[in-house]
Design a protein around this motif. Structure first.
Motif, PDB file in Angstrom:
ATOM      1  N   THR A  20     -14.307   0.592  21.413  1.00 32.91           N
ATOM      2  CA  THR A  20     -14.662   1.895  21.986  1.00 32.91           C
ATOM      3  C   THR A  20     -15.719   2.595  21.136  1.00 32.91           C
ATOM      4  N   ASP A  21     -16.226   1.872  20.116  1.00 30.53           N
ATOM      5  CA  ASP A  21     -17.267   2.463  19.275  1.00 30.53           C
ATOM      6  C   ASP A  21     -18.541   2.670  20.081  1.00 30.53           C
ATOM      7  N   LEU A  22     -19.371   3.601  19.602  1.00 29.84           N
ATOM      8  CA  LEU A  22     -20.652   3.848  20.253  1.00 29.84           C
ATOM      9  C   LEU A  22     -21.586   2.665  20.061  1.00 29.84           C
ATOM     10  N   ILE A  23     -22.439   2.446  21.057  1.00 30.61           N
ATOM     11  CA  ILE A  23     -23.494   1.453  20.872  1.00 30.61           C
ATOM     12  C   ILE A  23     -24.546   2.061  19.952  1.00 30.61           C
ATOM     13  N   PRO A  24     -25.435   1.242  19.393  1.00 30.33           N
ATOM     14  CA  PRO A  24     -26.426   1.781  18.451  1.00 30.33           C
ATOM     15  C   PRO A  24     -27.242   2.916  19.073  1.00 30.33           C
ATOM     16  N   PRO A  25     -27.621   3.903  18.269  1.00 28.35           N
ATOM     17  CA  PRO A  25     -28.463   4.988  18.793  1.00 28.35           C
ATOM     18  C   PRO A  25     -29.826   4.471  19.219  1.00 28.35           C
ATOM     19  N   ALA A  26     -30.414   5.126  20.203  1.00 30.24           N
ATOM     20  CA  ALA A  26     -31.711   4.702  20.730  1.00 30.24           C
ATOM     21  C   ALA A  26     -32.829   5.067  19.768  1.00 30.24           C
TER      22      ALA A  26
END
Length: 315
Positions: A20-26
């Motif tokens: 459920t972790d965030l994907i890498p920032p853009a």
């Protein structure tokens, strides 16, 4: 960069518990909600580039930009619009099916017909089925010029440049469906890029301040002399290693440059082949290798993946 490296990424296997972790920032240039951006994207100009922009502004002529893909052709207009407060940039991406009429306005005649059928023949307001296109919106009689990007005009039909000339020279156009209703109106017609409306009387739109128009071309074909002589032409320079380093520093900071000197040198080497790679590929490669902190083998794979040649099907 350390925080980015700790974000969980795809591991190449379906085994295990879903994360459920965030994907890498853009990267900064892939953030589409500009209102959330803390600073505008940096754009580096040259004296010759500034001269070309000022000539186009002063002479009220379109600025035709050519150059390699990723050389900043479409970014220049954002810089000008921001500095001169010309409002959001209107955009008209060209395809082989693009026509000047569609860029001026669109009339949904079929939608209007269906609506009247559903309402037992009750007449509808024609203004509800008309909308200005990006070119039509740019030509509205504003007190300040708007900025219009006509992107990759060389992909359009062979007659498109000459059709554009007629509109550019007159600085006006007619909405035929409204012109037929001379004793009615003015009609409130919606802009291409917003929910704003402008009154249009007798179907005629005449610009007060000619828009700042930037046309981009990748040099895929030549244009008629009559079109070229009415444009200010400028070729975007191919950045050298020094300029590339400055671009990367402006977007990603000095730490990214220090951690990716080898990537810049690889890019410079590959760019000796005209049309092989573009500057935005370099930015993508550096962002990946600095954000993910890969080992040496993975680093080489990333660089080869992102800096793949544009003029080859399988580089």
């Amino acid at each position: 960069m350390t925080e980015q490296a700790q974000v969980r990424r795809y591991a190449g296997s379906d085994a295990g518990t879903p994360s459920t972790d965030l994907i890498p920032p853009a990267p900064p240039w892939r953030v589409f909600d500009r209102s959330a951006a803390s600073e505008p994207d940096p754009f580096r100009t040259t004296e010759a580039m500034v001269d070309a922009v000022n000539a186009a502004l002063t002479l009220r002529r379109p600025l035709l930009l050519t150059g390699r893909p990723g050389s900043g052709k479409s970014s220049l207009i954002e810089s000008v619009a921001r500095q001169l407060d010309l409002g959001p940039v209107l955009r008209w991406p060209i395809t082989s099916r693009s026509t000047v009429d569609d860029a001026l306005y669109r009339y949904d005649a079929m939608g209007r017909l269906y609506a009247e059928r559903l309402n037992d023949g009750e007449p509808t307001a024609i203004s509800d089925y008309l909308r200005l296109g990006p070119l039509g919106t740019a030509l509205l009689p504003n007190s300040r010029p708007r900025a219009l990007l006509i992107d990759e005009i060389d992909k359009g039909d062979i007659d498109l440049p000459n059709d554009l000339l007629n509109v550019f020279e007159r600085g006006e156009f007619e909405i035929k469906e409204l012109a037929r209703l001379k004793n009615q109106g003015p009609f409130e017609i919606q802009h291409a890029d917003s929910i704003e409306y402008s009154p249009i009387a007798q179907g005629r739109v005449v610009c007060r301040e000619f828009p700042f128009v930037v046309l981009t071309s990748n040099g895929e074909r030549e244009f008629p002399p009559a079109f070229l002589r009415r444009c200010i032409r400028f070729r975007m320079p191919d950045p050298r290693e020094k300029e590339l380093t400055a671009i990367v520093t402006a977007h990603l900071g000095e730490a990214a440059v220090g951690a990716a000197t080898d990537v810049i040198k690889t890019f410079v080497q590959r760019s000796k082949d005209p049309g092989a790679v573009a500057t935005d590929q370099l930015m993508n490669a550096i962002y990946l290798v600095t954000a993910q902190a890969p080992d040496e083998q993975e680093r080489r794979r990333i660089v080869d993946l992102v800096l793949a040649k544009l003029n080859s099907d399988n580089a």
